[in-house]
Design an enzyme around this catalytic site. Structure first.
Site, PDB file in Angstrom:
ATOM      1  N   ASP A  43       0.977  -0.874  -0.347  1.00 26.15           N
ATOM      2  CA  ASP A  43      -0.286   0.328   0.271  1.00 26.15           C
ATOM      3  C   ASP A  43       0.873   1.649  -0.331  1.00 26.15           C
ATOM      4  O   ASP A  43       1.377   1.595   0.858  1.00 26.15           O
ATOM      5  CB  ASP A  43      -1.116  -0.205   0.972  1.00 26.15           C
ATOM      6  CG  ASP A  43      -1.953   1.420   1.014  1.00 26.15           C
ATOM      7  OD1 ASP A  43      -2.732   1.139   0.991  1.00 26.15           O
ATOM      8  OD2 ASP A  43      -1.002   2.648   1.304  1.00 26.15           O
ATOM      9  N   TYR A  48       2.701   9.687  -0.887  1.00 24.07           N
ATOM     10  CA  TYR A  48       4.346   9.413  -0.097  1.00 24.07           C
ATOM     11  C   TYR A  48       5.468   9.288  -0.654  1.00 24.07           C
ATOM     12  O   TYR A  48       6.859   9.185   0.319  1.00 24.07           O
ATOM     13  CB  TYR A  48       3.933   7.714   0.296  1.00 24.07           C
ATOM     14  CG  TYR A  48       2.349   6.518   1.042  1.00 24.07           C
ATOM     15  CD1 TYR A  48       1.884   8.526   1.820  1.00 24.07           C
ATOM     16  CD2 TYR A  48       2.135   5.958   1.243  1.00 24.07           C
ATOM     17  CE1 TYR A  48       0.158   7.644   1.875  1.00 24.07           C
ATOM     18  CE2 TYR A  48       1.082   5.550   2.208  1.00 24.07           C
ATOM     19  CZ  TYR A  48       0.518   6.576   2.240  1.00 24.07           C
ATOM     20  OH  TYR A  48      -0.482   5.888   3.456  1.00 24.07           O
ATOM     21  N   LYS A  73      -2.482   6.046  -4.527  1.00 24.53           N
ATOM     22  CA  LYS A  73      -3.690   7.088  -3.882  1.00 24.53           C
ATOM     23  C   LYS A  73      -3.029   7.774  -4.815  1.00 24.53           C
ATOM     24  O   LYS A  73      -2.891   8.624  -4.970  1.00 24.53           O
ATOM     25  CB  LYS A  73      -3.714   7.254  -2.340  1.00 24.53           C
ATOM     26  CG  LYS A  73      -4.124   6.024  -1.272  1.00 24.53           C
ATOM     27  CD  LYS A  73      -4.387   5.749  -0.391  1.00 24.53           C
ATOM     28  CE  LYS A  73      -3.202   4.112   0.991  1.00 24.53           C
ATOM     29  NZ  LYS A  73      -1.893   4.254   0.696  1.00 24.53           N
ATOM     30  N   HIS A 107      -7.544   9.384  -2.578  1.00 25.19           N
ATOM     31  CA  HIS A 107      -6.865   9.418  -0.930  1.00 25.19           C
ATOM     32  C   HIS A 107      -7.633  10.554  -0.074  1.00 25.19           C
ATOM     33  O   HIS A 107      -6.996  10.037   1.277  1.00 25.19           O
ATOM     34  CB  HIS A 107      -5.349  10.182  -0.925  1.00 25.19           C
ATOM     35  CG  HIS A 107      -4.095   9.751   0.176  1.00 25.19           C
ATOM     36  ND1 HIS A 107      -3.215   9.850  -0.098  1.00 25.19           N
ATOM     37  CD2 HIS A 107      -4.738   9.920   1.211  1.00 25.19           C
ATOM     38  CE1 HIS A 107      -2.753   9.572   0.974  1.00 25.19           C
ATOM     39  NE2 HIS A 107      -3.297   9.365   1.117  1.00 25.19           N
TER      40      HIS A 107
HETATM   41  P1  NDP Z   1       0.861   1.571  12.211  1.00 25.27           P
HETATM   42  O1  NDP Z   1      -0.721   1.191  12.999  1.00 25.27           O
HETATM   43  O2  NDP Z   1       0.852   0.528  10.773  1.00 25.27           O
HETATM   44  O3  NDP Z   1       2.001   1.693  12.524  1.00 25.27           O
HETATM   45  C1  NDP Z   1       3.694   1.651  12.721  1.00 25.27           C
HETATM   46  C2  NDP Z   1       4.359   2.272  13.635  1.00 25.27           C
HETATM   47  O4  NDP Z   1       4.275   0.990  14.755  1.00 25.27           O
HETATM   48  C3  NDP Z   1       5.495   2.195  13.144  1.00 25.27           C
HETATM   49  O5  NDP Z   1       6.541   3.257  13.973  1.00 25.27           O
HETATM   50  C4  NDP Z   1       6.022   0.812  13.704  1.00 25.27           C
HETATM   51  O6  NDP Z   1       7.446   0.607  13.644  1.00 25.27           O
HETATM   52  C5  NDP Z   1       5.795   0.707  14.498  1.00 25.27           C
HETATM   53  N1  NDP Z   1       5.222  -1.115  14.536  1.00 25.27           N
HETATM   54  C6  NDP Z   1       5.125  -1.760  13.202  1.00 25.27           C
HETATM   55  N2  NDP Z   1       4.618  -3.464  13.625  1.00 25.27           N
HETATM   56  C7  NDP Z   1       5.408  -2.991  14.927  1.00 25.27           C
HETATM   57  C8  NDP Z   1       5.316  -4.610  16.114  1.00 25.27           C
HETATM   58  N3  NDP Z   1       4.740  -5.876  15.796  1.00 25.27           N
HETATM   59  N4  NDP Z   1       5.889  -3.862  17.146  1.00 25.27           N
HETATM   60  C9  NDP Z   1       6.328  -2.891  17.465  1.00 25.27           C
HETATM   61  N5  NDP Z   1       5.527  -1.665  16.613  1.00 25.27           N
HETATM   62  C10 NDP Z   1       5.458  -2.248  16.028  1.00 25.27           C
HETATM   63  O7  NDP Z   1       0.984   3.084  11.041  1.00 25.27           O
HETATM   64  P2  NDP Z   1       0.455   4.086   9.185  1.00 25.27           P
HETATM   65  O8  NDP Z   1       0.194   5.043   9.415  1.00 25.27           O
HETATM   66  O9  NDP Z   1       1.715   2.700   8.682  1.00 25.27           O
HETATM   67  O10 NDP Z   1      -0.206   3.093   9.633  1.00 25.27           O
HETATM   68  C11 NDP Z   1      -0.249   1.610   8.044  1.00 25.27           C
HETATM   69  C12 NDP Z   1      -0.774   1.890   6.441  1.00 25.27           C
HETATM   70  O11 NDP Z   1      -1.575   2.405   6.513  1.00 25.27           O
HETATM   71  C13 NDP Z   1       0.819   3.024   5.839  1.00 25.27           C
HETATM   72  O12 NDP Z   1       2.053   3.025   6.761  1.00 25.27           O
HETATM   73  C14 NDP Z   1      -0.239   2.914   4.902  1.00 25.27           C
HETATM   74  O13 NDP Z   1      -0.275   2.379   3.785  1.00 25.27           O
HETATM   75  C15 NDP Z   1      -1.839   3.670   5.310  1.00 25.27           C
HETATM   76  N6  NDP Z   1      -1.702   4.435   6.106  1.00 25.27           N
HETATM   77  C16 NDP Z   1      -3.010   5.360   4.739  1.00 25.27           C
HETATM   78  C17 NDP Z   1      -3.367   6.409   5.240  1.00 25.27           C
HETATM   79  C18 NDP Z   1      -4.726   7.367   4.117  1.00 25.27           C
HETATM   80  O14 NDP Z   1      -4.768   8.512   4.581  1.00 25.27           O
HETATM   81  N7  NDP Z   1      -5.081   6.670   4.040  1.00 25.27           N
HETATM   82  C19 NDP Z   1      -3.342   7.453   6.869  1.00 25.27           C
HETATM   83  C20 NDP Z   1      -2.346   7.224   7.637  1.00 25.27           C
HETATM   84  C21 NDP Z   1      -1.597   5.810   6.820  1.00 25.27           C
HETATM   85  P3  NDP Z   1       8.715   0.475  12.711  1.00 25.27           P
HETATM   86  O15 NDP Z   1       8.780   0.679  11.607  1.00 25.27           O
HETATM   87  O16 NDP Z   1      10.004   1.123  13.919  1.00 25.27           O
HETATM   88  O17 NDP Z   1       8.908  -0.914  13.014  1.00 25.27           O
END
Ligand code: NDP
Length: 282
Positions: A43, A48, A73, A107
């Site tokens: 995704d 981005y 998006k 988006h």
């Molecule tokens: P998430 O809720 O997926 O959280 C990501 C965070 O959690 C990072 O800091 C990561 O750190 C940490 N993390 C991931 N796995 C673990 C684990 N197993 N244990 C502990 N910490 C963990 O946030 P996102 O905002 O990135 O949401 C996911 C996806 O949704 C985005 O990447 C994007 O593709 C989409 N999105 C879409 C939006 C929209 O407007 N349509 C808005 C926001 C997101 P680390 O990387 O260091 O592991």
């Protein structure tokens, strides 16, 4: 990988990999590791600014195109939206190095999204976007879009996590045949999610982490999840959620965590509408 069938018959993996806030330099390595770990849904978004890096990782992976499910998006466009959407789509496709997108999403529910949708309906008819959908659409705007267009969006990607469970929105989406997809499944760790006592206790009971409990809880609610991680160990952990199940008591306990509001911001907040609507991609 378990899949859901979208309203046009397309199969979508229930769990994928998100790359929001992953810089262009870091993205290729992250997506390469995610594909090696077994993720097949990626995704991204034009906003981005990492589509080219996603494309590079896909090209180098050697994984057959039809085994992948790529979402990108469309950002808010100036008028004429129909023409600008076609141009923006071509740009995303070129950066990704692909000749079709599996799921193309509007988006943000701002600007002339009716014009955007008409252009996306055309891309869908041409087979260049296998499925089309929206993101961040409140239920009222979504219903209006459905009532006034040909194609019902296949997906609405909205913030969904244990603190913002979207139960009422989910019911509306189900009734309209629109698949709910969670962004921010971990609320990016806000509100102490990863150390939450209740989620930790459920994890201990199953020998799983809080992250795995959260993803499993959403998959059992028929919510598609796209967790982001740049850490290969956590990538693997987030994928390893198909060998256990939460029982009715676990599900009921997680339901009590709902705070009924965003951990980030409300897309109906006038100041956020102004701010997001004003943003244009370079
Ligand atoms: P998430 O809720 O997926 O959280 C990501 C965070 O959690 C990072 O800091 C990561 O750190 C940490 N993390 C991931 N796995 C673990 C684990 N197993 N244990 C502990 N910490 C963990 O946030 P996102 O905002 O990135 O949401 C996911 C996806 O949704 C985005 O990447 C994007 O593709 C989409 N999105 C879409 C939006 C929209 O407007 N349509 C808005 C926001 C997101 P680390 O990387 O260091 O592991």
């Amino acid at each position: 990988m378990q899949t859901v069938t979208l309203n046009n018959g397309i199969e979508m993996p229930v769990l994928g990999f998100g790359v929001f806030q992953v810089g262009p330099e870091e993205t290729e390595a992250a997506v390469t590791a995610a594909l090696a770990a077994g993720y097949r849904l990626i995704d991204t978004a034009a906003a981005y600014q990492n589509e080219a890096a996603v494309g590079a990782a896909i090209a180098k992976s050697g994984i057959p195109r039809d085994e992948l499910f790529v979402t990108t998006k469309l950002w808010v466009q100036d008028a004429p939206a129909e023409q600008n959407t076609a141009t923006a789509f071509d740009d995303s496709l070129r950066k990704l190095g692909l000749d079709y997108i599996d799921l193309y999403l509007i988006h943000q529910p701002f600007g002339d999204y009716y014009g955007q949708w008409r252009a996306m309906e055309k891309l869908n008819a041409e087979g260049r976007a296998r499925a089309i959908g929206v993101s961040n659409f409140p239920a009222d705007r979504l219903i209006d879009l459905i009532l006034n267009n040909e194609i019902v969006p296949a997906v609405n990607q909205i913030e969904t996590n244990p603190f913002h469970q979207r139960v009422a929105d989910h019911e509306i989406l189900k009734a309209e045949g629109v698949q709910i997809e969670s962004w921010g499944p971990f609320a990016e760790g806000k509100n102490g999610l990863f150390t939450n006592d209740l989620l930790t206790a459920i994890g201990d009971k199953h020998g799983k982490s809080v992250a795995q409990v959260v993803l499993r809880w959403m998959i059992q609610r028929e919510v598609v999840v796209i967790p982001k991680s740049v850490n290969p160990e956590r990538m693997a952990q987030n994928l390893d959620v198909f060998d256990f199940a939460l029982d009715a008591d676990d599900m009921a306990q997680v339901a009590t965590l709902d705070e009924g509001g965003s951990q980030f911001f409300d897309h109906r907040d006038p100041e956020m509408v102004r701010w997001l609507s004003a943003r244009r991609l370079a």
